[in-house]
Design a protein around this motif. Structure first.
Motif, PDB file in Angstrom:
ATOM      1  N   HIS A   1       0.824  -1.205   0.000  1.00 65.82           N
ATOM      2  CA  HIS A   1       0.000   0.000   0.000  1.00 65.82           C
ATOM      3  C   HIS A   1       0.855   1.249   0.000  1.00 65.82           C
ATOM      4  CE1 HIS A   1      -3.100   2.785  -0.095  1.00 65.82           C
ATOM      5  NE2 HIS A   1      -2.430   3.426   0.829  1.00 65.82           N
TER       6      HIS A   1
ATOM      7  N   HIS B   1      -6.808  -2.333   4.035  1.00 65.33           N
ATOM      8  CA  HIS B   1      -7.990  -2.183   3.178  1.00 65.33           C
ATOM      9  C   HIS B   1      -7.926  -3.073   1.937  1.00 65.33           C
ATOM     10  CE1 HIS B   1      -5.882   1.509   1.216  1.00 65.33           C
ATOM     11  NE2 HIS B   1      -5.615   0.437   0.519  1.00 65.33           N
ATOM     12  N   HIS B   2      -6.788  -3.710   1.710  1.00 63.07           N
ATOM     13  CA  HIS B   2      -6.733  -4.661   0.600  1.00 63.07           C
ATOM     14  C   HIS B   2      -7.230  -6.035   1.029  1.00 63.07           C
ATOM     15  CE1 HIS B   2      -4.553  -2.039  -2.162  1.00 63.07           C
ATOM     16  NE2 HIS B   2      -4.053  -1.527  -1.062  1.00 63.07           N
TER      17      HIS B   2
END
Ligand code: HEM
Ligand SMILES: [Cu+2]
Lengths: 191, 227, 607
Positions: free
Chosen positions: C304, C353-354
């Motif tokens: 990220h 969030h992945h």
């Protein structure tokens, strides 16, 4: 610029000796508490890590001169420690709060773990003994999609969804389905 | 403002001649920069090892009991403890070597570096001779090569513990080995008279590297051997 | 240092003789030149070599992308079923059996077994992702443009550690060779993300060597980052405080922080993956009590922040483009500078969030909440750029068009981020084409468009040649249209549920997919057109003036191309980077290039 003056910093001896002594003492304390003072829960782990952090701070401040150096070096250390703590802490937030569908269970112990060397077609290959979740079996003559459609027609539900299960990866369903190790492949027709 | 590229030479002390690289405005900037660069590198080292620490933390949390069993069974805290003391002492001697440079005492640098390297080699010999080789003989190896038979936990957590033990300590050991070579190189440079009160940046950075190797061990030791 | 200090850094020093090409003397001269470039410590040369390499990687990745889109042009094909020997299989009644497939690519049988066209598709998208991420976009701005322009913009003679810089270039080459080698020798089917357990269990392809390649490339990135942080701290020209730095330097500085703090975690992740594959250490192996999802934490802790390695320097580029081509002081300089730093910090908090479909609900909530934070500094930047353009006298040349293109595309890309950050919507959108469209809008529509803008903006500076602006503007338009046609359709596909990483799809998605594929052709034509324009410029371009656009940052104060040591005299900063209301840009000569009168420029914003 100070390049011509003759003043240089000489590391003071006293604090260095002090650091050495405290490192030795703290090492002994770590061993003694860990081995002979059982604390409840993770008490020993926490204590040992607190002592290790104190030791680390001493090394950084005195041996590594942070105390006498430009502040920017300390900032570098702080930000990388921030990274380390964040990494470990937030990962543990996930793993520690999972309600597993099926609790993780260790398999029975075997030499070679899940991986075994087996002979296949006269060659030594590693066989993973099905450590990993189910995969679609795309029978010859059927594409993955066909298989999924059939499954869906049969059950009237969605095709099995890898994402629903924690221990499976959502990464690569398509690739997964085509793993040569697990699947028989249709030889594609020449177009 | 013109850029000064050659510092005044002090003929009494030949190793005091120090020419900084042409793109720096002065030797002080160069020195600060080298140190900052080293600190950044140490930051990356810490973050790299954090991968092992994270894996450790996760599995220690998931399997506290078997983890402890495996640790008690496979690792001898006396070896780890001894090695910790050795590394701590070597950290002190390398600080003394830097003091030697600041005080312009060539042999003080040399002997302290030698002491540091002897400690480093002791660490490696103990690690390999008393831990790695017996473990390899017994087959206490990561999963694919594990032939030990029935371990203390009776589950595959043995594999997991040994897996982390091996990769973490071997990576750390590799850093120690690299340190041995760099310190050896410092010893050669010392004998060539290349270090003095104005020019000990390389020595200082080597010291910083050596300390981080020490600090990482300070954490690895209790985690793997004790708790 | 070799070479004449007042000569352009591009001027050859080898003696080529006059025997013509391939005479013995020519070869000697050629060898001198090659050796000089291969051993150079000059940041401009290293940067230029990087630039060529990343553009080559972009080309390769682009060709693969076109192939991927080709495959998706036909949803299904009806073909005869054949057995392993290639004979048509008949059913009991003696009829041919047919199957429906999206498999446009021919399959073949390799030494390891059959490679179906699905396998081939998997390899291609993995190749595309890995090339574009690790070989192109991560080094593109920091290592290529950063190398050339950071020292110039801060008025330094070189980066802090020139030898380290050369080393990182060779590490990049080495890692790149490794990666390309493994992609050719079997390839990988794991995607650029190398998710376990597939990546640890597959015996297929060359996952280990590919992962090793990415591991090596990571070191190159770390070294570059370290170098730039120290450069910015220690080598700024006299008079240049932190807030006199151009915003490209600020952005690169923030990027370097991410590179230094995040990339080591990638290194250890990939190393553990290699250990897992070779020794089965068990960390990612559920059979040994390990956890495959742990890999995702490890991977995204790097990756990220890595998406900000890709975009933050692009923000820096856009700040430069807008300021220079609007001839106006940037609105909210400090806000833009600080937002780069805050994006860098926040980017470390939100990797989860992945993994909304893979991690625990508690972690989901934490990461979802934190993810929204990153939209704030991003929006601050966009608003400031727009505010800068307000009432400015804009020169609508190619770099400025690209800046506009960036604003449009990036806004779409950025605004489709928050829907992903909302847990309930992400469960639907995860692993669909919506995600694909989102990250292409930010990475292609954002970063790549910014790279193209930077190429046009700085081309005269580092080549010393002007390019033909008019056709370039048309090509910029083609790229813009092609890009949007290609990827906007994918938002619809995603919301309708088309999953990513499949070689085929249900017939309902045909129209949108075919539009998308046609868009990719337009995009390719546009990019190819740019290539031609650049080649034409190199061959017969007009000599560039030192400051064709009227910029105020220090790189415009030296020759085009810059002299060997960057500046004839060490520059001393006397004005800020965007003081267009106070200072007339150096060498401002409207005859060189049609630009508005400086008086008008100043009146335009009321001074
Ligand atoms: C504006 C703020 C942004 C937010 C809130 C955001 C949020 C997200 C979320 C939640 C996902 C995961 C979607 C899923 O897999 O279900 C995602 C994917 C992704 N984003 Fe963003 N994003 C933002 C900006 C960016 C930027 C600037 C970039 C790159 C330059 C980027 C690159 C990516 C990539 C590459 C993926 C997909 C990776 C993969 O699965 O292969 N995003 N984004
Ligand atoms: Cu993300």
């Amino acid at each position: 610029m100070s390049e011509h003056d003759n003043h240089h910093h000489v590391t003071p001896l006293g604090p260095m000796v002090f650091t050495l002594v405290s490192l030795v003492v703290l090492t002994v304390v770590t061993v003694l508490t860990a081995k002979f003072v059982p604390l409840p829960g993770s008490g020993n782990l926490i204590l040992a890590l607190v002592i290790a952090s104190i030791k680390g701070t001493f090394v950084a401040a005195f041996f590594m001169h942070l105390l006498y150096d430009k502040a920017v070096n300390t900032i570098v250390v702080m930000s990388s420690m921030f990274g380390v703590v964040l990494f470990i802490a937030l990962t543990m937030v996930d793993i520690g709060t999972r309600k597993l569908h099926e609790p993780l269970e260790a398999g029975e112990i075997v030499a070679g773990g899940g991986a075994q060397w087996v002979e296949r077609d006269g060659k030594q290959v590693v066989d993973y003994k099905g450590s990993y979740g189910p995969s679609y079996d795309a029978a010859p003559g059927k594409s993955v999609l066909d298989a999924a459609r059939e499954a869906s027609d049969a059950t009237g539900e969605h095709a099995p969804d890898a994402d629903e299960h924690n221990a499976e990866t959502p990464a690569n369903d398509a690739a997964h389905a085509n793993t040569p190790a697990t699947t028989e492949h249709a030889e594609p027709a020449p177009h | 403002m013109t850029s000064v590229s050659v510092e005044t030479t002090n003929t009494a002390e030949p190793h005091e001649t120090y020419v900084h690289q042409h793109h720096w405005r002065n030797a002080d900037d160069e020195k600060d920069a080298a140190k900052l660069g080293m600190w950044l590198f140490l930051g990356t080292e810490a973050l790299m090892f954090s991968g092992f620490f994270c894996a450790y933390a996760v599995f220690r949390m998931l399997y506290p009991d078997t983890w402890k069993q495996a640790s008690d069974y496979y690792l001898d805290w006396r070896i780890g403890g001894f090695n910790t003391l050795v590394l701590v002492i070597s950290s002190f001697t390398i600080v003394q070597a830097i003091r030697g440079a600041q005080l312009n005492k060539k042999m003080m640098i040399f002997w302290n570096l030698l002491a540091t390297n002897i400690c480093a080699l002791t660490f490696l010999v103990v690690k390999i001779g008393w831990e790695y080789i017996p473990k390899i003989r017994a087959g206490e190896l990561p999963g694919a090569f594990f032939t030990y038979g029935h371990g203390p936990t009776g589950t595959t957590h043995d594999h997991l513990f040994l897996g982390i033990y091996w990769v973490a300590t071997a990576t750390h050991g590799l850093h120690v080995l690299i340190g041995v070579f760099v310190i050896g190189w410092c010893m050669i440079r010392t004998m060539k008279g290349q270090f003095g009160p104005k020019n000990y940046m390389f020595l200082e950075n080597t010291g910083l590297y050596w300390h981080i190797v020490d600090v990482i061990w300070i954490f690895l030791f209790p985690m793997l051997y004790l708790v | 240092m070799s070479g004449d200090h007042d000569a352009s850094f591009l001027k050859p020093i080898g003696d080529f003789g006059d025997g013509g090409v391939f005479s013995a003397q020519w070869w000697r001269g050629f060898r001198t030149e090659v050796w000089r470039w291969a051993t150079t410590l000059d940041h401009k040369k290293i940067g230029l070599m990087y630039l060529c390499a990343v553009l080559f990687a972009f080309f390769l990745g682009g060709v693969v992308a076109l192939m991927l889109r080709m495959e998706l042009f036909y949803p299904t094909m009806i073909v005869d079923v054949t057995d392993a020997a290639g004979n048509v299989v008949l059913n009991d009644a003696g009829e041919k059996i047919t199957k429906t497939t999206g498999e446009l690519f021919p399959g073949w049988t390799s030494s390891k077994g059959p490679v179906t066209s699905n396998n081939f598709y998997n390899r291609l998208f993995s190749l595309h992702g890995a090339l574009m991420v690790f070989l192109f976009i991560i080094p593109a701005v920091p290592a290529a443009f950063g190398n050339i322009f950071i020292p110039l913009m801060i008025g330094a003679k070189d980066v802090a550690f020139p030898r380290l810089n050369l080393m990182s270039w060779y590490i990049y080459l080495f890692g790149g060779t490794f990666a390309v080698y493994s992609l050719l020798m079997g390839g990988v089917e794991t995607g650029w993300t190398f998710y376990t357990p597939y990546s640890t269990s597959t015996q297929w392809g060359s996952v280990t060597s590919m992962v090793l390649g990415a591991f090596i490339l990571g070191f190159s990135s770390i070294l570059t980052g370290m170098n730039f942080i120290v450069t910015v701290h220690k080598l700024r020209a006299p008079g240049m405080g932190w807030f006199d730095m151009p915003l490209f330097v600020w952005a690169s500085y923030a990027t370097s922080i991410i590179q230094v703090l995040a990339t080591p975690v990638l290194a250890i992740t990939l190393l553990m993956l290699i250990f897992e594959r070779t020794f089965r250490i068990g960390v990612f192996d559920p059979a040994l009590g390990g956890d495959p999802v742990l890999f995702q934490h490890f991977f995204w802790f790097y990756s990220h922040p890595a998406v900000y390695i890709m975009i933050v320097p692009a923000f820096g580029i856009v700040s430069e483009l807008i300021a220079v081509h609007c001839h106006k002081r940037l609105f909210g300089y400090k806000a833009i500078a600080f937002s780069s730093i805050s994006i860098a910090s926040v980017s470390f908090l939100i990797w989860g969030h992945h993994m909304f479909t893979a991690e625990s609900p508690a972690a989901n909530v934490v990461f979802s909440a934190l993810t929204f934070l990153v939209a704030i500094p991003t929006a601050i930047k966009v608003f400031n750029w727009i505010a800068t353009m307000y009432k400015a006298s804009v020169t609508w040349n190619t770099p400025m068009l690209y800046a506009m293109s960036f604003l449009f595309n990036f806004s779409i890309g950025g605004l489709t981020g928050p829907p992903h950050a909302v847990l309930s919507t992400d469960i639907h959108l995860h692993d669909t084409y919506f995600v694909v469209a989102h990250f292409h809008y930010v990475m292609m529509g954002g970063s790549v468009i910014a790279v193209l803008g930077a190429l046009h903006h700085w081309w005269p500076k580092f080549t010393g040649k002007m390019y033909n602006d008019k056709p370039a503007r048309w090509m910029a338009l083609l790229v813009f249209i092609g890009f949007n046609v290609t990827f906007f359709t994918q938002f619809f596909l995603g919301t309708q549920g088309m999953p990513r990483r499949y070689a085929t799809y249900v017939p309902e998605f045909t129209t949108l997919n075919q539009i998308s594929t046609m868009g990719s052709w337009v995009l390719a034509i546009g990019l190819f057109g740019h290539l031609l324009i650049f080649v034409q410029s190199l061959v017969s371009g007009r000599k560039a003036p030192p400051n064709p656009w009227g910029g105020l940052t220090l790189e415009w104060y030296t020759d085009a191309p810059p002299v060997e040591h960057n500046f004839a005299h060490e520059p001393v900063l006397t004005h800020g980077p965007y003081d267009y209301d106070l200072v007339v840009p150096p060498g401002w000569d409207p005859a060189d290039y049609p630009l508005p009168d400086p008086e008008l420029v100043r009146k335009a914003h009321g001074h």
